[in-house]
Design a protein around this motif. Structure first.
Motif, short mmCIF file in Angstrom:
data_model
loop_
_atom_site.label_atom_id
_atom_site.label_comp_id
_atom_site.label_asym_id
_atom_site.label_seq_id
_atom_site.Cartn_x
_atom_site.Cartn_y
_atom_site.Cartn_z
N GLY A 48 4.64 0.30 -19.65
CA GLY A 48 4.14 -0.18 -20.94
C GLY A 48 2.65 -0.42 -20.89
N LYS A 49 2.24 -1.63 -21.38
CA LYS A 49 0.80 -1.93 -21.45
C LYS A 49 0.30 -2.61 -20.17
N ARG A 50 1.19 -2.82 -19.21
CA ARG A 50 0.81 -3.54 -18.00
C ARG A 50 -0.20 -2.76 -17.17
N LYS A 51 -1.00 -3.52 -16.42
CA LYS A 51 -2.04 -2.88 -15.60
C LYS A 51 -1.37 -2.16 -14.43
N ASN A 52 -1.76 -0.92 -14.23
CA ASN A 52 -1.22 -0.13 -13.12
C ASN A 52 -2.27 0.03 -12.04
N TYR A 53 -1.81 0.16 -10.81
CA TYR A 53 -2.73 0.33 -9.68
C TYR A 53 -2.35 1.58 -8.90
N LEU A 54 -3.36 2.10 -8.18
CA LEU A 54 -3.14 3.28 -7.34
C LEU A 54 -4.02 3.13 -6.09
N ILE A 55 -3.50 3.62 -4.96
CA ILE A 55 -4.25 3.51 -3.71
C ILE A 55 -5.52 4.39 -3.77
N LEU B 107 0.84 -1.20 0.00
CA LEU B 107 0.00 0.00 0.00
C LEU B 107 0.87 1.26 0.00
N LEU B 108 1.98 1.21 0.74
CA LEU B 108 2.92 2.35 0.74
C LEU B 108 3.42 2.60 -0.69
N ALA B 109 3.77 1.49 -1.37
CA ALA B 109 4.30 1.61 -2.74
C ALA B 109 3.27 2.19 -3.69
N LEU B 110 2.00 1.88 -3.44
CA LEU B 110 0.96 2.29 -4.39
C LEU B 110 0.44 3.72 -4.17
N THR B 111 1.21 4.54 -3.46
CA THR B 111 0.83 5.95 -3.36
C THR B 111 1.17 6.65 -4.69
N GLU B 112 1.79 5.92 -5.61
CA GLU B 112 1.96 6.40 -6.99
C GLU B 112 1.59 5.24 -7.92
N PRO B 113 1.10 5.52 -9.16
CA PRO B 113 0.68 4.41 -10.02
C PRO B 113 1.85 3.51 -10.41
N LEU B 114 1.68 2.21 -10.17
CA LEU B 114 2.76 1.26 -10.49
C LEU B 114 2.17 -0.04 -11.03
#
Lengths: 109, 320
Positions: free
Chosen positions: A72-79, A17-24
């Motif tokens: 790239g085309k990979r799915k990104n997530y964000l908190i 969750l800490l990592a996902l404070t930016e889209p990754l």
């Protein structure tokens, strides 16, 4: 995957969750968790896959509208707001735990 | 094209740690795993000895007993491949990956989730064994009932058949119980290691040897049970028994497939129980319809009283 409610966060969950404070994307999350934990923690893709599905089911993360440049085309997530609230709650809990033990630990040397 | 070598893999496919160790040893001896298909036969390609890491995992989005790779499972494979693992093959929900890179983390790093997923997969596999044993038990009961109605001349032959079936059935049951106890002990030991803050221990070679033997014995017994049923159906002097066994076996296979599907349906416990009950009714109905069809074809209903009684029920179901 069956929906499973989350009442608390484990250590890997906290770092994800800490990592996902930016889209990754997935690989970027694994790398960032390694960096954030000073290489103490590494998360495998299978574990991360299950965790992301669980987070998405519980509304803690969502697919990002603006992916990171290197994904790239990979799915990104964000908190999400709910995820950020849970992360803050976990942070406060950990902080309180540390403060509660501070005097005793200092006395122990 | 390099030479290929086939190997009958005497492991339970949910024995992930054993599979990893076995494939790594094979790669070190110059045999690289190429296929881990739906049967218990693995195909290797002869190459230069390589230091490869293998990770067999239970795919979290795979349907059990499904030979094809679903769209969701494909997403899981891509996710793992992006992080440095190469997909090799899968058998049902067990997916095998390999990599040369020693720095790539294991696919499943959450040990508790790993243990829980293995436990779930082993339960599904045991359920199928239990269905097979149940079918054999039904067959044994039929044989015992027939025994009392037979002429004294046929009894020595029937005693041999019934005893043989009973021994096979009992052995299969003992192996199943042995596996359940072993798996429970394994799960408890793993959780207790984690509670002590220790990692999951590597399988000890002696334990692996014993697991290979029990798995092999289990496979032989299940094959023997099926062979016994088929042989009994073929050599039975009574055509109604032959038709009955074949019908029950076909209906049983349909029931097992339905049960596996129902197990994966995401509904409440009550609805699931109802679905199992409907599947059981379907099992009886299919069995009777098939018995009706076979019985009509071979004309067994006119020959015996039991056949006539069963035939009447079968014909009613057939009409329905």
């Amino acid at each position: 995957m069956p929906k499973e409610s989350l009442s608390s966060l484990t250590e890997p969950m906290y770092y994800v969750l800490l990592a996902l404070t930016e889209p990754l994307c997935g690989t970027e999350i694994m790398e960032k968790v390694r960096v954030l934990s000073h290489e103490r923690l590494s998360i495998g893709p299978g574990t991360l896959y299950t965790m992301l599905a669980k987070f998405e089911d519980n509304g803690l993360i969502e697919p990002a509208d603006h992916p990171s440049p290197g994904s790239g085309k990979r799915k990104n997530y964000l908190i999400t707001e709910k995820g950020a609230w849970m992360l803050k709650a976990e942070y406060s809990r950990l902080k309180r735990q540390t403060e509660d033990g501070k005097d005793i630990m200092e006395a122990l040397g | 094209m390099n030479k290929t070598k086939k190997e009958f893999l005497p492991f339970q496919f949910t024995d992930l740690a054993a599979l990893n160790k076995h494939f790594e040893e094979k790669a070190a001896s110059g045999l690289i795993l190429r296929s881990f298909g739906p049967t218990a036969v693995c195909r290797y390609e002869e190459c230069e000895p390589a230091k490869l890491r293998y990770n067999a995992v239970i795919c979290p989005v795979s349907k059990s007993a499904s030979p094809s790779i679903s769209e969701e499972a494909r997403g899981f494979i891509e996710f793992c491949e992006e992080s440095g693992w190469n997909f090799v093959d899968h058998r049902n929900e067990v997916y095998v990956f390999c990599t040369e890179d020693a720095s790539v983390p294991d696919i499943e790093t959450d040990s508790r989730e790993l243990i829980a997923s293995v436990d779930r997969a082993a339960s599904r596999s045991r359920f199928i064994s239990l269905v097979l044993i149940g079918m054999s038990f039904a067959n044994l009961c039929t044989s015992v009932l027939r025994f009392f109605g037979e002429s004294p001349d046929l009894r020595p032959f029937s005693i041999g058949m019934v005893s043989g079936q009973a021994v096979l059935l009992l052995s299969a049951l003992v192996i199943l119980i042995w596996n359940v106890i072993r798996d429970r002990k394994w799960t408890a030991a793993m959780y207790s290691a984690l509670d002590r803050g220790e990692p999951i221990p590597d399988p000890d070679p002696n334990v692996l040897k014993r697991r290979r033997l029990t798995a092999l014995a289990g496979i032989i017994l299940i094959a023997a049970l099926l062979l016994g049923l088929i042989t009994f159906a073929l050599i039975s002097s009574e055509p109604d028994i032959r038709c009955f066994i074949v019908s029950i076996m076909i209906a049983g296979v349909v029931f097992a497939l339905l049960a596996v599907k129902i197990k994966n349906v995401k509904v409440g416990k009550g609805k699931k129980a109802l679905l199992y009950f409907l599947a059981f009714l379907a099992f009886i109905a299919i069995g009777l319809v098939l018995f009706g069809i076979f019985g009509s074809v071979f004309g067994v209903f006119e020959e015996t009283e039991a056949g006539a009684a069963l035939g009447r029920s079968a014909e009613i179901f057939h009409l329905l």
